[in-house]
Design an enzyme around this catalytic site. Sequence first.
Site, mmCIF file in Angstrom:
data_model
loop_
_atom_site.group_PDB
_atom_site.id
_atom_site.type_symbol
_atom_site.label_atom_id
_atom_site.label_comp_id
_atom_site.label_asym_id
_atom_site.label_seq_id
_atom_site.Cartn_x
_atom_site.Cartn_y
_atom_site.Cartn_z
ATOM 1 C CE LYS A 10 0.402 -6.152 5.522
ATOM 2 N NZ LYS A 10 -0.087 -5.940 6.700
ATOM 3 C CE1 TYR A 50 2.832 -1.596 8.846
ATOM 4 C CE2 TYR A 50 4.575 -3.448 8.111
ATOM 5 C CZ TYR A 50 3.082 -2.738 8.070
ATOM 6 O OH TYR A 50 2.173 -3.248 7.180
ATOM 7 C CG PHE A 58 1.421 -6.201 16.544
ATOM 8 C CD1 PHE A 58 1.830 -5.294 15.601
ATOM 9 C CD2 PHE A 58 0.611 -5.588 17.534
ATOM 10 C CE1 PHE A 58 1.325 -4.382 15.065
ATOM 11 C CE2 PHE A 58 -0.030 -4.491 16.973
ATOM 12 C CZ PHE A 58 0.195 -3.860 15.873
ATOM 13 N NE ARG A 86 -7.465 1.632 6.424
ATOM 14 C CZ ARG A 86 -6.562 1.170 6.969
ATOM 15 N NH1 ARG A 86 -5.231 1.179 6.551
ATOM 16 N NH2 ARG A 86 -6.769 0.532 8.263
ATOM 17 C CB THR A 92 -6.217 -4.817 11.030
ATOM 18 O OG1 THR A 92 -6.612 -3.525 10.530
ATOM 19 C CG2 THR A 92 -5.040 -5.254 11.324
ATOM 20 N NE ARG A 103 -5.587 -6.186 5.439
ATOM 21 C CZ ARG A 103 -5.465 -5.184 6.124
ATOM 22 N NH1 ARG A 103 -6.421 -4.371 6.634
ATOM 23 N NH2 ARG A 103 -4.174 -4.651 6.189
ATOM 24 C CG ASN A 113 -3.044 -8.310 7.373
ATOM 25 O OD1 ASN A 113 -1.964 -8.008 6.946
ATOM 26 N ND2 ASN A 113 -3.456 -7.154 8.345
ATOM 27 C CG HIS A 116 0.327 -1.410 3.958
ATOM 28 N ND1 HIS A 116 -0.053 -1.039 5.381
ATOM 29 C CD2 HIS A 116 0.591 -0.335 3.407
ATOM 30 C CE1 HIS A 116 0.328 0.409 5.544
ATOM 31 N NE2 HIS A 116 0.658 0.743 4.425
ATOM 32 C CD GLU A 127 1.776 3.904 4.568
ATOM 33 O OE1 GLU A 127 1.711 3.689 5.682
ATOM 34 O OE2 GLU A 127 1.167 3.440 3.747
#
Length: 138
Positions: A10, A50, A58, A86, A92, A103, A113, A116, A127
């Site tokens: 990110k 998203y 948010f 993940r 998260t 993270r 964070n 993704h 995606e």
Amino acid sequence: MQERTLAIIKPDAVERRLTGRIIQRIEDEGFQIRAMRRIHLSTREAEGFYAVHRERPFFSSLTRFMSSGPAIVLVLEAPDAITKWRTLMGATDPARAEPGTLRKEFAQSIERNATHGSDAPETAAHELGYFFAGIDLV
Ligand code: GDP
């Protein structure tokens, strides 16, 4: 059986020059990088990516953040790649992420964070198609 997932480094992590360290961790964990590109999302593109979160409080902050600077999108391949990636990312919220996860190490907040990852096979298929065509996979 090999599986593919979408990973994003990110804008917070790219801005902080963490791209190389995150890619090193990806390779150390045994993922194959099948495709990789540097992008700068428009707000509209971030909103599309998203869209499932559009009702969340948010959402506008998240899409502003995701379009605030360049990011790196990658197609990762490994057995059980979705869960494996993940697990490597961690929770998260970095305050809740396990030690040794990306993270825990690199995130600044629940929003900024660092990475993704797709959360299920259907999400991964959608995606991956958002950023890559079949011809991009090598
Ligand atoms: P993920 O699958 O772990 O990325 O988490 P989610 O799908 O729940 O959320 C998507 C992204 O929205 C997260 O990675 C964060 O960047 C951001 N996010 C999630 N929860 C919050 C929150 O409570 N506040 C803010 N500001 N951002 C959040």
